[in-house]
Design an enzyme around this catalytic site. Structure first.
Site, PDB file in Angstrom:
ATOM      1  N   CYS A   1       0.729  -1.084  -0.075  1.00 16.97           N
ATOM      2  CA  CYS A   1       0.046  -0.025  -0.062  1.00 16.97           C
ATOM      3  C   CYS A   1       1.034   1.179  -0.032  1.00 16.97           C
ATOM      4  O   CYS A   1       2.021   1.152   0.290  1.00 16.97           O
ATOM      5  CB  CYS A   1      -1.011   0.071   1.143  1.00 16.97           C
ATOM      6  SG  CYS A   1      -0.073   0.005   2.861  1.00 16.97           S
TER       7      CYS A   1
ATOM      8  N   CYS B   1       3.150   1.699   2.929  1.00 18.60           N
ATOM      9  CA  CYS B   1       4.262   1.171   2.969  1.00 18.60           C
ATOM     10  C   CYS B   1       5.493   1.565   2.008  1.00 18.60           C
ATOM     11  O   CYS B   1       6.743   1.752   2.232  1.00 18.60           O
ATOM     12  CB  CYS B   1       4.090  -0.379   2.192  1.00 18.60           C
ATOM     13  SG  CYS B   1       3.173  -1.498   3.200  1.00 18.60           S
TER      14      CYS B   1
ATOM     15  N   ASP C   1      29.918 -31.224 -27.642  1.00 19.14           N
ATOM     16  CA  ASP C   1      30.689 -31.233 -26.528  1.00 19.14           C
ATOM     17  C   ASP C   1      30.701 -32.754 -25.719  1.00 19.14           C
ATOM     18  O   ASP C   1      29.522 -33.168 -26.005  1.00 19.14           O
ATOM     19  CB  ASP C   1      30.541 -30.037 -25.718  1.00 19.14           C
ATOM     20  CG  ASP C   1      31.130 -29.945 -24.247  1.00 19.14           C
ATOM     21  OD1 ASP C   1      32.525 -30.051 -24.469  1.00 19.14           O
ATOM     22  OD2 ASP C   1      30.491 -30.127 -23.347  1.00 19.14           O
TER      23      ASP C   1
ATOM     24  N   ASP D   1      27.176 -27.332 -23.250  1.00 24.38           N
ATOM     25  CA  ASP D   1      26.778 -26.941 -21.876  1.00 24.38           C
ATOM     26  C   ASP D   1      27.570 -26.027 -20.801  1.00 24.38           C
ATOM     27  O   ASP D   1      27.058 -25.633 -19.891  1.00 24.38           O
ATOM     28  CB  ASP D   1      26.328 -28.163 -21.112  1.00 24.38           C
ATOM     29  CG  ASP D   1      27.672 -28.843 -20.460  1.00 24.38           C
ATOM     30  OD1 ASP D   1      28.683 -28.948 -21.149  1.00 24.38           O
ATOM     31  OD2 ASP D   1      27.519 -29.120 -19.319  1.00 24.38           O
TER      32      ASP D   1
ATOM     33  N   ASP E   1      31.954 -23.361 -23.799  1.00 25.14           N
ATOM     34  CA  ASP E   1      31.283 -23.551 -24.926  1.00 25.14           C
ATOM     35  C   ASP E   1      30.363 -22.173 -25.477  1.00 25.14           C
ATOM     36  O   ASP E   1      29.996 -22.301 -26.673  1.00 25.14           O
ATOM     37  CB  ASP E   1      30.419 -24.561 -24.919  1.00 25.14           C
ATOM     38  CG  ASP E   1      30.830 -26.220 -24.598  1.00 25.14           C
ATOM     39  OD1 ASP E   1      31.813 -26.465 -24.861  1.00 25.14           O
ATOM     40  OD2 ASP E   1      30.383 -26.742 -23.687  1.00 25.14           O
TER      41      ASP E   1
END
Length: 725
Positions: free
Chosen positions: A41, A44, A444, A624, A628
């Site tokens: 709100c 806050c 790979d 991965d 790479d």
């Protein structure tokens, strides 16, 4: 002022790149971004802003309730932890925000914006269409005029709101003295509105508000589909740059002093604590530890480090404190050079011209010329401005690029949905077009064709007493080989032996005492065993011969099927790895890959991909690791498993969501079918224009009929795309 955000991820907070930013001594003139999940709100907002602004060193704080974030500007030594603690005292939870979150949120906001405009246009067009049905059914005079005015009051604000993406793009193009596809779109919409308002004010029989709304709706649908295919893409170069450590502990006169990495020079002595990344390239001068070098080699097993060992920026110090002498800093470090490689490769790929873009180059000028000639011709023939405008509007509408705009995104969305069901997420909008041309696939090894986790292979050759002793030593280490041994031995129901004084020696292994006798589990040269047994660990006890445990990297599910499927389809398959020659050759023989390379660094992989492309090959790279990323970006198209590191997933065009590699051959087949569907859609759109445009120019199609014809072609293109499912 520079802008920086700080990671909210707990794992990232443990990493030195986040740690270095989060500790006291943050950069001067920095904007910190905090996530505030519990605010709800205006009270806050007021409390949070007041608390932050009152903190020493904070020059400004602004809270966004919608995003639940705070942007905090500081001009002194202020850390995010201090601000989080300050907010906690007033009852608010706060977290440091991940660097990529702002960009992701911006992308999500753009998608929501398009979807909202699409929904408004769809709702309005349905209501106006209901009013139009009444007019078509025979409403006359005052009733017809009333329905036309109601349609106008619905249509005008709807077009003003929903058509903003087209209006902004068209204005930007015209301001730059050029044409794009949005210019004729905007002209058609405005001409349909102008004609309809004119007809309405003159109590004419026909108004085309429904045509303008329908046109806007279908164009927004195409734009949203296209946005969805682009939303996931982010820059891998930015991910790599985020791994660079901003600060380091420099040794000056025997004391550790925190310094900006940008201020370091060659020859400086730097202390790197366990768990921290190397801030620069250097050589170890003191300390013993183990390094995670997966950044450069892709291999997950730690590497022993001792005085004289060369290290690279971005590598992780795992176990013991190290002191290193800087040999390369700033833009000369291996991490920065890798980011440059990725950025260069990405910029080259971004120049890829899709089929839709090629077709669009000819579209805009052709439509304007045709519509202008239609207007002039009919005006000179009839000297009736209303008739000439109606026909010009019909030409613009009937040739509007709805079908052309849907030709690619409709197919891409359908193909992406098909691949998603098979566990593959397509990230880049042109990935399928590029994938359809692939003739060479480069893999790979570790983490791609294999799982990247070692598995003990000779447990059965040892007796239970040996296994119990090994388990007791293995459980005292976090080394991947020790963890693999512990998992395998416990799976057999063996309990650990009772040992004393268990300690881990960084870079070597674990040792303890059993009945006063010293026992060790670790490297061959540490326990006094012969080397050269591949990936292995040794158990030794005083007065006894060392006992060998061997390991292998498990093959990833579907690896054999994927390689076999690719070879059966006539694709060339190549294996490039940073692993040892023996490990790579063994895997290549098992999978039937004749062309393989071992001990390859990131630059070697990217160079090999470039060489293949120079030879005329269209390359798909499957990898991965961070090592790479340059090759993934340099390849024509790339795939990474979901288990890959963030930068590798970002660099790739497609992500494998599961652990199975077998969908890769199917992806190539689907991509080929998708490209054929795109070309079919272009032919459908072309045939539609060949038939419909002459009818519009001849005055045989009103703007409403033109809009219906345009909608029909769009639906036909979408249905053709759905054949991929």
């Amino acid at each position: 002022m520079t802008t920086a955000t700080i990671s909210a991820c707990p794992a990232c907070n443990a990493a030195p790149s986040a740690e270095a930013l989060a500790e006291r001594g943050a950069l001067r003139d920095v904007k910190l971004t905090l996530s505030l999940p519990t605010i709800h709100c205006s009270a806050c907002i007021s409390t949070v802003e007041r608390t932050l602004n009152a903190h020493p060193g904070v020059t400004g704080a602004r809270v966004n309730l919608t995003l639940k974030r705070a942007q905090v500007e500081v001009d002194a030594v202020v850390s995010a932890e201090e601000l989080i603690a300050a907010l906690k005292t007033v009852g608010y939870e706060a977290h440091e925000l991940d660097p990529g979150s702002a960009a992701v949120t911006a992308t999500d906001k753009a998608g929501r914006d398009l979807l909202m405009r699409l929904a408004v246009a769809g709702f309005a067009s349905m209501n106006v269409m209901l009013l139009s049905v009444s007019v078509w059914s025979g409403a006359e005079d005052a009733t017809r005029d009333l329905f036309h005015w109601i349609s106008a009051f619905i249509t005008l604000p709807t077009i003003a709101f929903s058509g903003q993406p087209f209006f902004r793009n068209a204005w930007a193009a015209l301001s730059a003295r050029r044409l794009n596809m949005d210019v004729p779109i905007v002209l058609a919409i405005l001409l349909a509105l102008a004609t309809s308002l004119w007809e309405t004010m003159l109590s004419g029989e026909h108004a085309y508000f429904d045509a303008a709304l329908t046109l806007t709706f279908f164009l927004l649908a195409g734009r949203y589909l296209d946005h969805r295919t682009r939303a996931i893409a982010r820059s891998a170069a930015e991910e790599l740059t985020a791994l660079e450590v901003p600060r380091a502990w420099k040794i000056v006169d025997g004391e550790e002093v925190q310094a900006q990495v940008s201020d370091l020079v060659i020859g400086d002595l730097i202390r790197v604590r366990p768990g921290a990344r190397m801030p620069v390239d250097g050589e170890i001068v003191d300390g013993t530890s183990e390094l995670d070098r997966s950044l450069l080699t892709g291999e997950t097993l730690p590497v022993p480090a001792s005085p004289g060992t060369a290290v690279s920026a971005g590598e992780v110090n795992l176990t013991g404190p190290l002191t290193l002498r800087a040999t390369a800093v700033g833009q000369d470090t291996s991490l920065h050079r890798m980011a440059d490689l990725v950025a260069i490769a990405e910029s080259g790929r971004s120049r890829y011209t899709s089929l839709a873009d090629s077709a669009a180059k000819l579209y805009a000028p052709g439509v304007h010329i045709l519509s202008a000639f239609a207007f002039l011709g009919w005006y000179l023939y009839t000297f009736d401005m209303r008739t000439a405008l109606n026909i010009a509007a019909a030409v613009l509408i009937i040739t509007c690029p709805c079908a052309l705009g849907l030709a690619v995104p409709a197919v891409t969305t359908a193909a992406s949905g098909r691949l998603f069901k098979r566990g593959m997420l397509v990230k880049h909008e042109t990935a399928l077009e590029r994938l359809s041309k692939v003739d060479t696939v480069v893999f790979d090894k570790t983490g791609t064709l294999t799982t990247g986790t070692p598995t003990a292979t000779n447990i059965d050759t040892h007796d239970e007493a040996t296994l119990a002793l090994t388990l007791a030593l293995a459980e005292g280490s976090s080394h991947p080989l020790s963890q693999a041994l512990a998992t395998a031995i416990r799976a057999r129901g063996v309990a650990p032996a009772a040992i004393a004084d268990l300690t881990e020696v960084p870079g070597y292994g674990t040792e303890a005492h059993l009945n006063g006798q010293r026992i060790r589990l670790g490297r061959a040269n540490w326990v006094g065993a012969p080397e050269g047994n591949g990936t292995s660990a040794w158990l030794s006890a005083e007065g006894e011969a060392p006992r060998l445990f061997t390991f292998e990297d498990s093959l990833r599910a579907g690896a054999e099927e994927a390689v076999a499927g690719l070879k059966a389809a006539g694709h060339r398959v190549i294996l490039i790895s940073g692993d040892t020659e023996s490990a790579v050759s063994t895997l290549a023989d098992r999978l039937g890959i004749e062309d393989w390379t071992a001990s390859a660094l990131p630059g070697d992989k990217a160079t090999r991909v470039a060489t293949l492309q120079e030879e005329g090959a269209t390359v798909l790279m499957v990898g991965d690791g961070l090592n790479d990323t340059a090759a993934l970006s340099a390849a024509n198209v790339s795939i990474s498993p979901a288990s890959a590191l963030d930068a590798a997933r970002v660099a790739s065009d497609i992500v494998l969501l599961g652990t199975d590699l077998s969908p890769i051959p199917e992806a190539l087949v689907t991509a080929d079918r998708a490209t054929r569907r795109i070309r079919e859609n272009f032919r459908i759109a072309t045939l539609y224009n060949v038939i419909a445009v002459p009818l519009a120019v001849a005055g045989l199609a009103t703007p409403l009929i033109a809009a219906l014809a345009m909608s029909t072609s769009s639906i036909t293109v979408s249905l053709n795309a759905l054949r991929l499912r």
